[in-house]
Scaffold this motif. Structure first.
Motif, mmCIF file in Angstrom:
data_model
loop_
_atom_site.group_PDB
_atom_site.id
_atom_site.type_symbol
_atom_site.label_atom_id
_atom_site.label_comp_id
_atom_site.label_asym_id
_atom_site.label_seq_id
_atom_site.Cartn_x
_atom_site.Cartn_y
_atom_site.Cartn_z
ATOM 1 N N PRO A 105 6.862 6.451 -7.213
ATOM 2 C CA PRO A 105 6.445 7.210 -8.459
ATOM 3 C C PRO A 105 7.308 6.982 -9.512
ATOM 4 C CG PRO A 105 7.178 9.107 -7.000
ATOM 5 C CD PRO A 105 6.660 7.254 -6.706
ATOM 6 N N ASP A 106 8.182 6.390 -10.019
ATOM 7 C CA ASP A 106 9.229 5.888 -10.699
ATOM 8 C C ASP A 106 8.767 4.893 -11.571
ATOM 9 O OD1 ASP A 106 10.834 8.642 -10.514
ATOM 10 O OD2 ASP A 106 11.679 7.961 -9.294
ATOM 11 N N ARG A 107 8.169 3.455 -10.406
ATOM 12 C CA ARG A 107 7.958 2.506 -11.113
ATOM 13 C C ARG A 107 6.567 1.898 -11.541
ATOM 14 N NH1 ARG A 107 12.153 3.661 -11.059
ATOM 15 N NH2 ARG A 107 14.103 3.016 -9.720
ATOM 16 N N HIS A 108 6.212 3.504 -11.827
ATOM 17 C CA HIS A 108 4.441 3.336 -12.034
ATOM 18 C C HIS A 108 4.517 2.053 -12.861
ATOM 19 C CE1 HIS A 108 2.449 6.614 -10.098
ATOM 20 N NE2 HIS A 108 3.157 6.334 -8.968
ATOM 21 N N ALA A 109 5.444 1.949 -13.843
ATOM 22 C CA ALA A 109 5.082 0.651 -15.244
ATOM 23 C C ALA A 109 5.424 -0.432 -15.061
ATOM 24 C CB ALA A 109 6.258 1.024 -16.254
ATOM 25 N N PHE A 110 6.169 -0.372 -14.380
ATOM 26 C CA PHE A 110 6.341 -2.135 -13.330
ATOM 27 C C PHE A 110 5.121 -2.217 -12.723
ATOM 28 C CE2 PHE A 110 7.762 -4.462 -9.974
ATOM 29 C CZ PHE A 110 8.160 -5.500 -10.420
ATOM 30 N N LEU A 111 4.615 -1.068 -11.956
ATOM 31 C CA LEU A 111 3.738 -1.982 -10.419
ATOM 32 C C LEU A 111 2.431 -2.190 -11.504
ATOM 33 C CD1 LEU A 111 4.244 0.490 -7.774
ATOM 34 C CD2 LEU A 111 4.888 -1.472 -7.893
ATOM 35 N N ASP A 112 1.971 -1.608 -12.499
ATOM 36 C CA ASP A 112 0.602 -1.122 -13.664
ATOM 37 C C ASP A 112 0.581 -2.311 -14.019
ATOM 38 O OD1 ASP A 112 0.245 0.971 -12.265
ATOM 39 O OD2 ASP A 112 0.331 2.154 -13.521
ATOM 40 N N ALA A 113 1.770 -2.669 -14.320
ATOM 41 C CA ALA A 113 2.383 -4.530 -15.179
ATOM 42 C C ALA A 113 1.956 -5.501 -14.447
ATOM 43 C CB ALA A 113 3.101 -4.341 -15.476
ATOM 44 N N LEU A 114 1.523 -5.440 -13.288
ATOM 45 C CA LEU A 114 1.813 -6.459 -12.012
ATOM 46 C C LEU A 114 0.340 -7.033 -12.075
ATOM 47 C CD1 LEU A 114 3.851 -5.662 -8.930
ATOM 48 C CD2 LEU A 114 4.293 -7.766 -10.970
ATOM 49 N N PRO A 115 -0.134 -8.117 -11.858
ATOM 50 C CA PRO A 115 -1.387 -8.380 -11.593
ATOM 51 C C PRO A 115 -2.266 -8.013 -10.072
ATOM 52 C CG PRO A 115 -0.242 -10.721 -11.600
ATOM 53 C CD PRO A 115 0.698 -9.086 -11.639
ATOM 54 N N ASP A 116 -3.724 -7.875 -10.639
ATOM 55 C CA ASP A 116 -4.216 -7.466 -8.965
ATOM 56 C C ASP A 116 -3.677 -7.915 -7.828
ATOM 57 O OD1 ASP A 116 -5.109 -5.078 -10.458
ATOM 58 O OD2 ASP A 116 -7.070 -5.953 -10.882
ATOM 59 N N ARG A 117 -3.953 -9.874 -8.141
ATOM 60 C CA ARG A 117 -2.994 -10.869 -7.019
ATOM 61 C C ARG A 117 -2.058 -11.275 -7.583
ATOM 62 N NH1 ARG A 117 -7.307 -12.377 -3.807
ATOM 63 N NH2 ARG A 117 -9.411 -11.661 -4.394
ATOM 64 N N VAL A 118 -1.005 -11.186 -6.877
ATOM 65 C CA VAL A 118 1.061 -11.813 -6.743
ATOM 66 C C VAL A 118 0.460 -13.118 -6.536
ATOM 67 C CG1 VAL A 118 2.756 -11.462 -6.344
ATOM 68 C CG2 VAL A 118 1.573 -9.471 -7.400
ATOM 69 N N ASP A 119 1.750 -13.973 -6.881
ATOM 70 C CA ASP A 119 1.396 -15.219 -5.969
ATOM 71 C C ASP A 119 2.986 -15.403 -6.393
ATOM 72 O OD1 ASP A 119 2.206 -16.490 -8.596
ATOM 73 O OD2 ASP A 119 -0.113 -17.329 -8.976
ATOM 74 N N ARG A 120 3.355 -16.966 -5.642
ATOM 75 C CA ARG A 120 4.332 -17.383 -5.626
ATOM 76 C C ARG A 120 5.106 -17.358 -7.050
ATOM 77 N NH1 ARG A 120 6.453 -20.860 -0.003
ATOM 78 N NH2 ARG A 120 5.518 -19.495 1.438
ATOM 79 N N ALA A 121 4.546 -17.727 -8.223
ATOM 80 C CA ALA A 121 5.275 -18.262 -9.436
ATOM 81 C C ALA A 121 5.672 -16.420 -9.985
ATOM 82 C CB ALA A 121 4.146 -18.940 -9.907
ATOM 83 N N GLU A 122 4.725 -15.576 -9.247
ATOM 84 C CA GLU A 122 4.532 -14.405 -10.200
ATOM 85 C C GLU A 122 5.997 -13.690 -9.435
ATOM 86 O OE1 GLU A 122 2.967 -10.683 -12.565
ATOM 87 O OE2 GLU A 122 3.043 -13.124 -12.931
ATOM 88 N N ALA A 123 5.826 -13.871 -8.252
ATOM 89 C CA ALA A 123 7.061 -12.568 -8.027
ATOM 90 C C ALA A 123 8.798 -13.465 -8.169
ATOM 91 C CB ALA A 123 6.655 -13.147 -6.312
ATOM 92 N N THR A 124 8.706 -14.490 -8.450
ATOM 93 C CA THR A 124 9.856 -16.259 -8.986
ATOM 94 C C THR A 124 10.242 -15.492 -10.723
ATOM 95 O OG1 THR A 124 9.112 -17.963 -7.801
ATOM 96 C CG2 THR A 124 10.611 -18.523 -9.127
ATOM 97 N N ARG A 125 8.865 -14.938 -11.009
ATOM 98 C CA ARG A 125 8.990 -14.660 -12.549
ATOM 99 C C ARG A 125 10.133 -13.594 -12.629
ATOM 100 N NH1 ARG A 125 6.833 -11.622 -16.232
ATOM 101 N NH2 ARG A 125 4.982 -11.273 -14.490
ATOM 102 N N HIS A 126 9.955 -11.927 -11.539
ATOM 103 C CA HIS A 126 10.486 -11.162 -11.225
ATOM 104 C C HIS A 126 11.467 -11.635 -10.710
ATOM 105 C CE1 HIS A 126 6.950 -8.808 -13.314
ATOM 106 N NE2 HIS A 126 6.162 -9.634 -12.566
ATOM 107 N N ALA A 127 11.394 -12.726 -10.257
ATOM 108 C CA ALA A 127 13.284 -12.703 -9.272
ATOM 109 C C ALA A 127 14.299 -13.109 -10.622
ATOM 110 C CB ALA A 127 13.273 -13.834 -8.475
#
Length: 277
Positions: free
Chosen positions: A42-64
């Motif tokens: 519940p404290d991470r809604h802003a982060f979660l809402d900013a993610l796309p509906d589908r997450v790929d390796r590039a997206e996960a790498t970007r957040h790392a």
């Protein structure tokens, strides 16, 4: 420690050939259940809402990219776990348990990311093995390591989970122990993939991805068991689903289950190799 003479299995060679013939397509992005993750974080809604509906390796790498700070490490971990679990129903709960049962989890994940950035994936694996987080096993821990090494510009630490472990056992006879953080097993695995990567002209991380993709297609288990009957294929599906479940179990439960899972695998293999008629 390398395996310079280890030949590439025929199953992997054919997978690489088909992948190249198709233009080397990227691994499909993973759909995830936003509502389920919002419920557990519940404290991470802003982060979660900013993610796309589908997450790929590039997206996960970007957040790392900012994983060397506790706040950045927590976001990188969430992105990696969302990618790793996809729509698996218990994914958000399992991830929340890692963070809640380890009060220093974000700081610890940041320490590991810093080691990965400065010394690479093997060093980061050893570091995490020296002080593991409760309920974070090798399968999902190496998913996190994969993205933090990639984001740091290091050679990506290849993921070692139940799907890859079972593929290796089936096609090479190599049985790696992943129920606990064992650096020797991971080093052996990385050395093997490095040998194959040289022979195939690919990064070791790409070799791991293609091994995984040869076993999984469009979210469904679809290992090609040549000559197998349909019921045997279904048994393999069920076995791999059990493997994934124990990827997230505590080390004791996973260790107790492993011999039984291996015996099931042997029985299934006997079933589809037995002459018909």
């Amino acid at each position: 420690m390398g395996h310079p003479g280890t030949p590439v299995p025929a199953a992997l060679t054919s997978t690489v050939r088909r992948w190249r013939e198709e233009g080397e397509p990227a691994q499909p992005a993973v759909r995830w259940s936003r509502d389920a993750w919002r419920k557990h974080f519940p404290d991470r809604h802003a982060f979660l809402d900013a993610l796309p509906d589908r997450v790929d390796r590039a997206e996960a790498t970007r957040h790392a990219a900012h994983a060397t700070t506790p706040a950045g490490a927590e976001q990188a971990f969430l992105a990696a776990m969302i990618w790793g679990y996809g729509r698996v129903g218990y994914g958000p709960w399992r991830t929340a348990r890692v963070l809640s049962e380890n009060p220093d989890a974000p700081a610890r994940l940041a320490e590991v990311a810093l080691v990965a950035r400065e010394h690479g994936g093997l060093a980061a694996f050893r570091d995490l093995a020296s002080g593991p987080l409760r309920y974070l096993g090798v399968a999902f821990g190496t998913k996190y390591l994969r993205f933090v090494t990639a984001a740091a510009g290091q050679a990506s630490a290849p993921i070692l989970d139940a799907v890859v472990r079972r593929w290796l056992a089936t096609h090479t006879g190599l049985r790696l122990t992943i129920d606990e953080w064992r650096p020797a097993s991971y080093e052996k695995y990385v050395a093997l993939l490095t040998s194959w990567s040289v022979q195939l002209g690919l990064a070791a991380d790409t070799v791991e991805e293609l091994i995984f993709r040869s076993a999984v297609s469009q979210g469904q288990w679809s290992e090609s068991w040549a000559g197998a009957e349909e019921t045997t294929g279904q048994a393999q599906v069920a076995l791999l689903e059990l493997e994934r479940l124990f990827d997230t179990a505590d080390a004791g439960s996973a260790r107790e289950a492993r011999p039984h899972l291996d015996e099931l695998h042997r029985l299934i293999q006997r079933g589809w190799t037995r002459p018909q008629g």
